[in-house]
Design a protein around this motif. Structure first.
Motif, PDB file in Angstrom:
ATOM      1  N   GLY A 178      16.450  29.353 -27.604  1.00  0.00           N
ATOM      2  CA  GLY A 178      16.438  29.061 -26.181  1.00  0.00           C
ATOM      3  C   GLY A 178      15.113  29.351 -25.495  1.00  0.00           C
ATOM      4  O   GLY A 178      14.927  28.995 -24.331  1.00  0.00           O
ATOM      5  N   ALA A 179      14.181  29.986 -26.200  1.00  0.00           N
ATOM      6  CA  ALA A 179      12.889  30.334 -25.603  1.00  0.00           C
ATOM      7  C   ALA A 179      11.982  29.105 -25.526  1.00  0.00           C
ATOM      8  O   ALA A 179      12.047  28.203 -26.367  1.00  0.00           O
ATOM      9  N   ASP A 180      11.143  29.086 -24.524  1.00  0.00           N
ATOM     10  CA  ASP A 180      10.190  27.988 -24.330  1.00  0.00           C
ATOM     11  C   ASP A 180       9.012  28.191 -25.281  1.00  0.00           C
ATOM     12  O   ASP A 180       8.235  29.142 -25.148  1.00  0.00           O
ATOM     13  N   GLN A 181       8.849  27.278 -26.229  1.00  0.00           N
ATOM     14  CA  GLN A 181       7.803  27.419 -27.241  1.00  0.00           C
ATOM     15  C   GLN A 181       6.424  27.021 -26.710  1.00  0.00           C
ATOM     16  O   GLN A 181       5.427  27.214 -27.417  1.00  0.00           O
ATOM     17  N   ARG A 182       6.347  26.492 -25.505  1.00  0.00           N
ATOM     18  CA  ARG A 182       5.043  26.100 -24.975  1.00  0.00           C
ATOM     19  C   ARG A 182       4.130  27.306 -24.782  1.00  0.00           C
ATOM     20  O   ARG A 182       2.905  27.193 -24.930  1.00  0.00           O
ATOM     21  N   PHE A 183       4.712  28.463 -24.449  1.00  0.00           N
ATOM     22  CA  PHE A 183       3.890  29.668 -24.298  1.00  0.00           C
ATOM     23  C   PHE A 183       3.299  30.087 -25.644  1.00  0.00           C
ATOM     24  O   PHE A 183       2.140  30.515 -25.714  1.00  0.00           O
ATOM     25  N   GLU A 184       4.082  29.964 -26.692  1.00  0.00           N
ATOM     26  CA  GLU A 184       3.572  30.297 -28.023  1.00  0.00           C
ATOM     27  C   GLU A 184       2.481  29.315 -28.443  1.00  0.00           C
ATOM     28  O   GLU A 184       1.466  29.720 -29.027  1.00  0.00           O
ATOM     29  N   GLU A 185       2.684  28.037 -28.141  1.00  0.00           N
ATOM     30  CA  GLU A 185       1.678  27.037 -28.484  1.00  0.00           C
ATOM     31  C   GLU A 185       0.392  27.269 -27.698  1.00  0.00           C
ATOM     32  O   GLU A 185      -0.719  27.116 -28.233  1.00  0.00           O
ATOM     33  N   ALA A 186       0.527  27.664 -26.440  1.00  0.00           N
ATOM     34  CA  ALA A 186      -0.672  27.937 -25.632  1.00  0.00           C
ATOM     35  C   ALA A 186      -1.445  29.124 -26.182  1.00  0.00           C
ATOM     36  O   ALA A 186      -2.680  29.105 -26.256  1.00  0.00           O
ATOM     37  N   ALA A 187      -0.720  30.165 -26.597  1.00  0.00           N
ATOM     38  CA  ALA A 187      -1.391  31.334 -27.173  1.00  0.00           C
ATOM     39  C   ALA A 187      -2.082  30.969 -28.479  1.00  0.00           C
ATOM     40  O   ALA A 187      -3.185  31.459 -28.772  1.00  0.00           O
ATOM     41  N   ALA A 188      -1.450  30.098 -29.272  1.00  0.00           N
ATOM     42  CA  ALA A 188      -2.053  29.690 -30.539  1.00  0.00           C
ATOM     43  C   ALA A 188      -3.323  28.882 -30.316  1.00  0.00           C
ATOM     44  O   ALA A 188      -4.306  29.026 -31.054  1.00  0.00           O
ATOM     45  N   THR A 189      -3.327  28.019 -29.290  1.00  0.00           N
ATOM     46  CA  THR A 189      -4.525  27.237 -29.009  1.00  0.00           C
ATOM     47  C   THR A 189      -5.681  28.095 -28.520  1.00  0.00           C
ATOM     48  O   THR A 189      -6.849  27.711 -28.646  1.00  0.00           O
ATOM     49  N   LEU A 190      -5.363  29.265 -27.991  1.00  0.00           N
ATOM     50  CA  LEU A 190      -6.417  30.188 -27.543  1.00  0.00           C
ATOM     51  C   LEU A 190      -6.941  31.061 -28.668  1.00  0.00           C
ATOM     52  O   LEU A 190      -7.779  31.938 -28.445  1.00  0.00           O
ATOM     53  N   GLY A 191      -6.435  30.831 -29.890  1.00  0.00           N
ATOM     54  CA  GLY A 191      -6.966  31.532 -31.053  1.00  0.00           C
ATOM     55  C   GLY A 191      -6.147  32.717 -31.521  1.00  0.00           C
ATOM     56  O   GLY A 191      -6.582  33.442 -32.428  1.00  0.00           O
ATOM     57  N   ALA A 192      -4.998  32.942 -30.942  1.00  0.00           N
ATOM     58  CA  ALA A 192      -4.171  34.073 -31.366  1.00  0.00           C
ATOM     59  C   ALA A 192      -3.532  33.774 -32.720  1.00  0.00           C
ATOM     60  O   ALA A 192      -3.115  32.642 -32.988  1.00  0.00           O
ATOM     61  N   SER A 193      -3.476  34.789 -33.556  1.00  0.00           N
ATOM     62  CA  SER A 193      -2.834  34.634 -34.859  1.00  0.00           C
ATOM     63  C   SER A 193      -1.323  34.566 -34.688  1.00  0.00           C
ATOM     64  O   SER A 193      -0.787  34.881 -33.627  1.00  0.00           O
ATOM     65  N   ARG A 194      -0.618  34.166 -35.760  1.00  0.00           N
ATOM     66  CA  ARG A 194       0.843  34.041 -35.673  1.00  0.00           C
ATOM     67  C   ARG A 194       1.476  35.408 -35.423  1.00  0.00           C
ATOM     68  O   ARG A 194       2.475  35.519 -34.720  1.00  0.00           O
ATOM     69  N   TRP A 195       0.909  36.460 -36.011  1.00  0.00           N
ATOM     70  CA  TRP A 195       1.444  37.792 -35.781  1.00  0.00           C
ATOM     71  C   TRP A 195       1.223  38.223 -34.329  1.00  0.00           C
ATOM     72  O   TRP A 195       2.095  38.812 -33.706  1.00  0.00           O
ATOM     73  N   THR A 196       0.045  37.899 -33.796  1.00  0.00           N
ATOM     74  CA  THR A 196      -0.241  38.239 -32.396  1.00  0.00           C
ATOM     75  C   THR A 196       0.664  37.457 -31.454  1.00  0.00           C
ATOM     76  O   THR A 196       1.171  37.992 -30.464  1.00  0.00           O
ATOM     77  N   VAL A 197       0.877  36.178 -31.750  1.00  0.00           N
ATOM     78  CA  VAL A 197       1.770  35.363 -30.928  1.00  0.00           C
ATOM     79  C   VAL A 197       3.178  35.938 -30.946  1.00  0.00           C
ATOM     80  O   VAL A 197       3.846  36.040 -29.906  1.00  0.00           O
ATOM     81  N   PHE A 198       3.633  36.322 -32.128  1.00  0.00           N
ATOM     82  CA  PHE A 198       4.981  36.880 -32.226  1.00  0.00           C
ATOM     83  C   PHE A 198       5.083  38.203 -31.467  1.00  0.00           C
ATOM     84  O   PHE A 198       6.054  38.437 -30.736  1.00  0.00           O
ATOM     85  N   ARG A 199       4.081  39.059 -31.623  1.00  0.00           N
ATOM     86  CA  ARG A 199       4.137  40.397 -31.029  1.00  0.00           C
ATOM     87  C   ARG A 199       3.906  40.384 -29.531  1.00  0.00           C
ATOM     88  O   ARG A 199       4.566  41.123 -28.797  1.00  0.00           O
TER      89      ARG A 199
END
Length: 277
Positions: free
Chosen positions: A172-193
Motif C-alpha cells: 500500500g506504500a507509494d513507491q514514488r518516494f523510493e524511486e525518487a530516493a534511488a534517482t538521487l543516488g541512494a543505495s537500496r539499503w539506504t532507500v529501505f532504511r
C-alpha cells in the motif's frame, strides 16, 4: 393540458425507509453470535475470585510463569522482526518464480494446528532431527525442552502475523518516494532504511504487537516442542492448563491476566483492526 407532475422524492424516501428497517433474519443470528462470543468471557469475569485476586497474582508460580511468558514472547517478537520484515519486503517488492508458493508456505502456520507445528519442530530441531542432531553434534546446542525452544515455538506460530501485516503495508506504500530516493543516488539499503521503513512503520508496529500477543498465548507448539517445566518452559498458557486440573481458581486468575493483555492489544490497535472505516 398540463402533464402530471411526478413526485421525484417518493421512490427515494421509500428506499430510505426500507433501508432503515432492521432485517430480523440477520439481526437475530447476529445477536446469537455476539452472545456466543461474549458470554464465555463474561462467565470468566463473574466466576473470578476477586477477593483473593491480588494474593494469587503475587504467588511465586504465577509471577514465574508471567515473567517467562513476557521474556520469551518479547524475544520471539524480536526474532520475528529480524527475519519477518525482510521476508515481507521480498514478497512485496521482488518478482521471482514461485512467489505465490512461498507466500502460501509463509502463511501455513496460521492454519496449521499448533501441536502439528510442535511435532514438525521436533522432527527438524529435536536431538534426532534433521538439523537438531547436527546442532548438538557440532555445537552442543539442544533446543527441545529449553527456554530457547519456547522462543522458537512461539516465533514459528507468530511470524506469519508480522509478515502479512508488513507485506500489506509495503504493497500500500507509494513507491514514488523510493524511486525518487534511488534517482538521487541512494543505495537500496539506504532507500529501505530511510524511506521505505518509515513509511510502513505503522504496519510494522501493528504486526509486531499482534506477533507478540500471539506468542504470549501460544500453547500447542510450546508444550509439544519445549515441554512443561517450571521456570524453564512453563509459560502462562501452560500454567493455566496445569492449574485447571488441580486449582481452578488459579487457572481463572491466570486466564484473567491473558484476557487483560488481549484487551490492551485490541485497544492499542483499534484504529487499524477494530474501528470501522
Amino acid at each position: 393540458m398540463n402533464a402530471p407532475v411526478r413526485d421525484r422524492t417518493g421512490p427515494t424516501l421509500r428506499g430510505r425507509e426500507a433501508s432503515g428497517r432492521l432485517p430480523w433474519m440477520l439481526v437475530v443470528p447476529a445477536l446469537i453470535g455476539l452472545v456466543f462470543l461474549v458470554l464465555p468471557l463474561a462467565g470468566l469475569l463473574v466466576r473470578a475470585p476477586w477477593t483473593t485476586l491480588p494474593g494469587r497474582l503475587a504467588e511465586p508460580q504465577v509471577l514465574e510463569a508471567l515473567r517467562l511468558s513476557l521474556v520469551t514472547a518479547t524475544i520471539a517478537t524480536a526474532l520475528c522482526l529480524l527475519l519477518g520484515v525482510p521476508l515481507a519486503w521480498l514478497l512485496a517488492r521482488v518478482e521471482f518464480p514461485g512467489r505465490r508458493v512461498v507466500r502460501a508456505l509463509v502463511t501455513v502456520p496460521l492454519v496449521l494446528p499448533p501441536v502439528v507445528g510442535g511435532v514438525a519442530l521436533l522432527l527438524v530441531l529435536g536431538r534426532r532431527g534433521i538439523v537438531g542432531q547436527w546442532l548438538e553434534g557440532s555445537f552442543g546446542v539442544t533446543l527441545p525442552f529449553t527456554t530457547a525452544g519456547v522462543v522458537i515455538a512461539e516465533a514459528f506460530v507468530a511470524m506469519p502475523f508480522l509478515v502479512i501485516s508488513v507485506e500489506g503495508a509495503l504493497r500500500g506504500a507509494d513507491q514514488r518516494f523510493e524511486e525518487a530516493a534511488a534517482t538521487l543516488g541512494a543505495s537500496r539499503w539506504t532507500v529501505f532504511r530511510r524511506v521505505t521503513l518509515p513509511m510502513v512503520m505503522p504496519g510494522v508496529v501493528a504486526g509486531a504487537v499482534l506477533c507478540w500477543a500471539r506468542a504470549l498465548g501460544e500453547f500447542g507448539a510450546t508444550i509439544t516442542f519445549a515441554g512443561n517445566f517450571p521456570g524453564t518452559t512453563r509459560t502462562m498458557p501452560l500454567a493455566v492448563y496445569l492449574a485447571l486440573e488441580t486449582e481452578p481458581e488459579a487457572a481463572i486468575v491466570l486466564s484473567l491476566v491473558l484476557l487483560a493483555v488481549s484487551v490492551v492489544i485490541l485497544a492499542s490497535l483499534r484504529d487499524r483492526w477494530v474501528s470501522a472505516p
